[in-house]
Scaffold this motif. Structure first.
Motif, PDB file in Angstrom:
ATOM      1  N   ASP A 193     -22.763  -6.842  -8.446  1.00 11.80           N
ATOM      2  CA  ASP A 193     -23.220  -5.481  -8.137  1.00 11.80           C
ATOM      3  C   ASP A 193     -22.385  -4.467  -8.908  1.00 11.80           C
ATOM      4  N   ARG A 225     -25.427   4.271  -4.599  1.00 13.09           N
ATOM      5  CA  ARG A 225     -26.499   3.938  -3.666  1.00 13.09           C
ATOM      6  C   ARG A 225     -25.941   3.599  -2.302  1.00 13.09           C
ATOM      7  N   ASN A 257     -25.960   0.908   0.059  1.00 12.37           N
ATOM      8  CA  ASN A 257     -26.343  -0.499  -0.081  1.00 12.37           C
ATOM      9  C   ASN A 257     -26.071  -1.303   1.184  1.00 12.37           C
ATOM     10  N   THR A 296     -28.910  -4.506  -4.849  1.00 10.43           N
ATOM     11  CA  THR A 296     -29.023  -3.636  -3.685  1.00 10.43           C
ATOM     12  C   THR A 296     -30.025  -4.210  -2.685  1.00 10.43           C
TER      13      THR A 296
END
Ligand code: ADE
Length: 248
Positions: A107, A112, A114, A189
């Motif tokens: 990742d 974001r 997540n 995500t």
């Protein structure tokens, strides 16, 4: 008979594979999913489709409401999720148009939400993530790929970047040295959130380009990704149809 959630990625936002489709507008505690849900059947299985980037591709990878998408599918009764995504290849042997059945992620996103567990006010939650992609679903998809006759690499580590820009050559080289096989802007995500909600998730990635590490060809461009995805979309649809029809 299982209910199968499908998240259609770039180029397959709206796969025309459902019989008797109806559309459903849903809201979630996390806001609206990226698109209306299209609900119907394939064979005797119920299918719910979400367009990851919206039906007009209006949401950037950062703007996609991943939490609402996964929550909506769970809430509508999805027993599992099969996602499609375009990806760049970081390996010479993963050629344009090949499919890759992802089994690990790195990742590299930055902006974001997540997780469903931002707050530990109701207790600490640390979700195991050692093997994030569902092995039974992956085995089934691989079997179907053989039956449909599409070239599908049985495993692959995806690095998910924030986007929307593509990687620099230095980044692309670094991802290769880390052991990543393909690169995209969404899957890490999505699969992490699916694991938090305990929904089995598998992703079929279609290789559309060699990112920019391969110096004997021009670097990736969005126009080229779309062209390659369009050229190969029917193979992805044939695979999805077989996967869904034969899932027990
Ligand atoms: N999706 C398809 N190709 C990509 C690439 N090279 N980098 C990030 N996401 C992609």
């Amino acid at each position: 008979m299982p209910t199968i959630g499908i998240i259609g990625g770039s180029g397959l936002d709206n796969p025309d594979i459902i019989k008797d489709a109806t559309t459903l507008r849903v809201d979630t505690p996390y806001g609206n999913p990226s698109s209306l849900l299209r609900v119907g059947t394939i064979g005797s299985n119920r299918v719910i489709i979400i367009a990851r980037h919206g039906h007009s591709h209006e949401y950037s990878p950062t703007e996609v409401n991943y939490r609402a998408n996964i929550y909506a599918l769970k809430h509508q009764g999805a027993d599992c999720i099969i996602a499609t995504t375009a990806c760049g290849s970081l390996r010479a042997e993963i050629e344009r148009g090949d499919f890759v059945l992802l089994d690990q992620f790195i990742d590299f996103t930055r902006k974001r939400i997540n997780t469903y567990h931002e707050s530990f006010a109701s207790g600490a939650v640390h979700t195991p993530m050692a093997d994030p992609f569902d092995s039974a679903l992956r085995a089934h998809i691989l079997d179907c790929a053989g039956r449909v006759g599409v070239k599908c690499h049985p495993r692959g580590t995806v690095v998910t970047i924030e986007g929307p820009r593509f990687s620099t050559r230095a980044e692309s080289m670094m991802f290769r040295s880390w052991g990543a096989d393909v690169i995209n802007m969404s899957v890490a995500t999505e699969v992490a959130l699916a694991n938090e909600l305990a929904i089995p998730y598998a992703a079929i990635a279609m290789s559309t380009d060699y990112d920019c590490w391969k110096t004997d060809e021009p670097p990736v461009s969005w126009e080229k990704i779309v062209r390659i995805f369009e050229q190969n979309a029917q193979r992805m649809i044939a695979l999805l149809r077989m996967v869904v029809e034969t899932l027990k």
